[in-house]
Enzyme design. Sequence first.
Site, PDB file in Angstrom:
ATOM      1  N   ASP A  77       0.852  -1.193   0.000  1.00  0.00           N
ATOM      2  CA  ASP A  77       0.000   0.000   0.000  1.00  0.00           C
ATOM      3  C   ASP A  77       0.888   1.243   0.000  1.00  0.00           C
ATOM      4  O   ASP A  77       2.098   1.156   0.220  1.00  0.00           O
ATOM      5  CB  ASP A  77      -0.870   0.037   1.267  1.00  0.00           C
ATOM      6  CG  ASP A  77      -1.976  -1.014   1.215  1.00  0.00           C
ATOM      7  OD1 ASP A  77      -2.365  -1.375   0.107  1.00  0.00           O
ATOM      8  OD2 ASP A  77      -2.415  -1.459   2.283  1.00  0.00           O
TER       9      ASP A  77
ATOM     10  N   ASP B 258      -4.481  -3.045   5.055  1.00  0.00           N
ATOM     11  CA  ASP B 258      -4.963  -2.530   6.334  1.00  0.00           C
ATOM     12  C   ASP B 258      -6.477  -2.525   6.452  1.00  0.00           C
ATOM     13  O   ASP B 258      -7.015  -2.437   7.548  1.00  0.00           O
ATOM     14  CB  ASP B 258      -4.423  -1.114   6.593  1.00  0.00           C
ATOM     15  CG  ASP B 258      -4.765  -0.153   5.464  1.00  0.00           C
ATOM     16  OD1 ASP B 258      -5.559  -0.526   4.579  1.00  0.00           O
ATOM     17  OD2 ASP B 258      -4.237   0.974   5.467  1.00  0.00           O
TER      18      ASP B 258
ATOM     19  N   ASP C 167      -9.245  -5.847   2.317  1.00  0.00           N
ATOM     20  CA  ASP C 167      -7.944  -6.411   1.931  1.00  0.00           C
ATOM     21  C   ASP C 167      -7.804  -7.872   2.371  1.00  0.00           C
ATOM     22  O   ASP C 167      -6.844  -8.545   1.986  1.00  0.00           O
ATOM     23  CB  ASP C 167      -6.790  -5.609   2.557  1.00  0.00           C
ATOM     24  CG  ASP C 167      -6.612  -4.248   1.899  1.00  0.00           C
ATOM     25  OD1 ASP C 167      -6.876  -4.155   0.683  1.00  0.00           O
ATOM     26  OD2 ASP C 167      -6.226  -3.304   2.581  1.00  0.00           O
TER      27      ASP C 167
END
Length: 1062
Positions: A470, A784, A788
């Site tokens: 990310d 997070d 996901d």
Amino acid sequence: MSNNHNLQYDGTSFIIDITNTLAKVTSKYTNAKRRWRFAYTAIYSRRVMLSLAKEVISRKNSNPYTKLFHTESSSSTTTLDIIEPLITQHNGTNHYSLVSDVVVDKTKLADMVKDKNLKSLSEFGGVEGVGHVLGTFPTKGIIGSDDDISRRLELFGSNTYKKPPPKGLLHFVLEAFNDTTIIILLVCAGLSLGFGIKEHGPGEGWYEGGSIFLAVFLVVVVSALSNFRQERQFHKLSKISNNIKVEVVRNGRPQQISIFDVLVGDIVSLKIGDQIPADGVFLSGYSLQVDESSMTGESDHVEIEPLRAPFLLSGAKVVDGYAQMLVTSVGKNTSWGQMMSSISRDTNERTPLQARLDKLTSSIGKVGLAVAFLVLLVLLIRYFTGNSHDEKGNKEFRGSKTDINDVMNSVVSIVAAAVTIVVVAIPEGLPLAVTLTLAYSMKRMMADHAMVRKLSACETMGSATVICTDKTGTLTLNQMRVTKFCLGPENIIENFSNAMTPKVLELFHQGVGLNTTGSVYNPPSGSEPEISGSPTEKAILMWAVLDLGMDMDEMKQKHKVLHVETFNSEKKRSGVAIRKENDDNSVHVHWKGAAEMILAMCTNYIDSNGARKSLDEEERSKIERIIQVMAASSLRCIAFAHTEISDSEDIDYMIKREKKSHQMLREDGLTLLGIVGLKDPCRPNTKKAVETCKAAGVEIKMITGDNIFTAKAIAIECGILDSNSDHAKAGEVVEGVEFRSYTEEERMEKVDNIRVMARSSPMDKLLMVQCLRKKGHVVAVTGDGTNDAPALKEADIGLSMGIQGTEVAKESSDIVILDDNFNSVATVLRWGRCVYNNIQKFIQFQLTVNVAALVINFIAAVSSGDVPLTTVQLLWVNLIMDTLGALALATERPTKELMKKKPIGRTAPLITNIMWRNLLAQASYQIAVLLIMQFYGKSIFNVSKEVKDTLIFNTFVLCQVFNEFNSRSMEKLYVFEGILKNHLFLGIIGITIVLQILMVELLRKFADTERLTWEQWGICIGIAVVSWPLACLVKLIPVSDKPSFSYTKWVKLLVFKIKNAF
């Protein structure tokens, strides 16, 4: 009461009736009891009247806000209007006081939620009645003073439950005794002890049997202690991983506390991805859906509604919406607590590497068993054919003249020797080495901000070839702040509030203060406001409060929230419908989200003068360019849009969109209010960490929800894309929708080349992981959010974020990055490689010992019938080499060289050609030297047989000690680098040498050794030290990278084809 709703109530007669009833009842009690009964009846009566009033009003007035929505099913607006406090404390503060435990029935409260009993809830007077009983003020929570907390703990208990205790040391001792070879050795030791005492008496007869007993005991204790230590470490890590942070409201102040500190009566804030920390009831919120599969096994999400389904179960996960809940029971009084109290975590998890080592151990064990059987057969044949002699040179077996006890004693000694060969042949230290190195690395990784949840992740990370990461919080600092603001097609950097007309400023206050999941707390001291929420929400709220002068409490008091569209990573926007308290004719709809998406929903914009203008193509292009420029400066662009809906407009709108099955805010014809640019700087060490991973042959792919310009700017800043190429190579940067639209073949062809994927959804991330794994990559993924979870589970290594990560993401991951820092991801990669490398070092060292011991004993037994290394000596070698050797080599720290090698990958062999080269060279040298000493040692050194055997034993052990240094590096010539920092390695070497001196010089009868002179010690050390220059010479020999066994497979295939040909 619900059955009497058609009756006409007269408030005066009702009160008189209550008073008369009260007089009759209280006449039976003392003054103190009368006062209590009077207070209770007054409270109850007021609650009844308020409930009746609410019911009458709700029946008279239909919902005036349904015009807003396209509705066919139940309302998702679930704000609950709670009554004002019924009892104030004597100090005059506006808090409920906790009602006495005579009134509070905690069992009934707990059962109400467990059974989802609406009737029981109504008996309490609804959620407001439960709040009153628990002394909770609806907007400010509990008092939270020390007295209040201790009182609640005393009445309802803490939010903890008693877990089954971890396994004790005795359990692991008994488990170690279950090993087959240990049992055989114990039987042999018992028989040897019995025959020895019978033959030589109790004074000396116990030596051999007792020695075997002692050696077995040491092996068992060391094995049990290491397993016990691992169990305790797992127990400790389990406590840390279960210590979730929960947001509660106490005394009007939002605060983060441990899940273990949640109390009955607490108001807990819930958002997407949170785990519900205790049982409770819904207080307020919007669009709340929970996953109760962990409790009920049902995979369908449960929609929480204030009237029909207000119950929230501990352990469930929030999958949509946000809310506040009132805690009614904690700890062992919840269903989750009762269930978890009976479950113990299984720490016998077998990692893939352990499974491979089990196969290797089994294969070596079979070879050892075959060698031991041959030795047993040869020794028995030699014994019964009269070819074996005792210490005086006499035949041990003389047919019928030999005493049966002597025969049995000799046979037992032969069997013990054969069994000992099996013990030495089986590399029991391999599983122990894996356990030690994993436990050690887990502890060290914890210090480096990485908490391992699954053991297999430690070793698998060492094989990673791709890391999908990310952006926000991982590559960046996650410390957002508003640095640019655009009102229409104009940029404004400072004096935000002065640049807006009062009307526009009010709209911004509404759009920021009411369309958010964050909160603002203004301390009574007048210090800076405390803002909670996600980093994006906090930055925007801080901007609105400090720069725009927004008063969030005032905004909430003056407006009523009618409906909320919560933000998620798919929609990338959130919306709210509100009505002013003094305005019944119009409703304001506000949207906030990704700038280009909000812009696409707008047909008008507001300029700096507050004028509403049409958004034609030219103006739209100007604003799009502004967004691109801001994004190219690494800014996250968030846009605000608004529309005001009157009753007549909304009716027309409903007719056009009436087929929608759920409520939905207007999404077109909006007016663009403005765009803010949020700066989130890259972490200082991110670029270096990315370069380190690239040098290690690991590809870094950035997957982000930001737009393509922001993504490219951050990728260049972090070193993922080349800084000298503003225009990325074709295919390096794609958007999620583009990647999604590829065919399967196109994705497989292009996925390796992709470096950045912008505007991606969680499903795009999952799709990329699946493609990469199909291509043979070992994939690590950071995540997070709740969405996901599929990608984290699909990846070989799932890395969740400890600060911003939701509980759903953490539970789906293998490792939790505690500081949300990409630098820690690179550290995990380094430790993963270190784990694999340490285990390979020990395999090389262990197999050298095994091969040398097996060959020496086999050749000596077959040729002369004499085994130079006795049972006790072999067990001693097994103990110090397996256990101490594992401890020394398994605890080596990562080196810089590890990150200069290519990734191991998924199919790399465990024993490489380099390892075969090193171990065969050392084993061959030891075999050659020790066999020469076995056959010619007496004449070379002019010593007795006993001294010769002691020289062989001592030289063999010292060779392993010196070879332990060689095993520190399989390729480098200089093996002493950093050795002074590794105190554990030096300590173990020192302990091994001291124990060996004791075995040779002091424990002679126990170890069947003789004292050696200084010269003889020098000879042993001189022979052993040759292994150092030998290792240097051998490491100069080049070897092929192609695995040795691939040639074997090729030969087998060739033979198979030749056979088929004929």
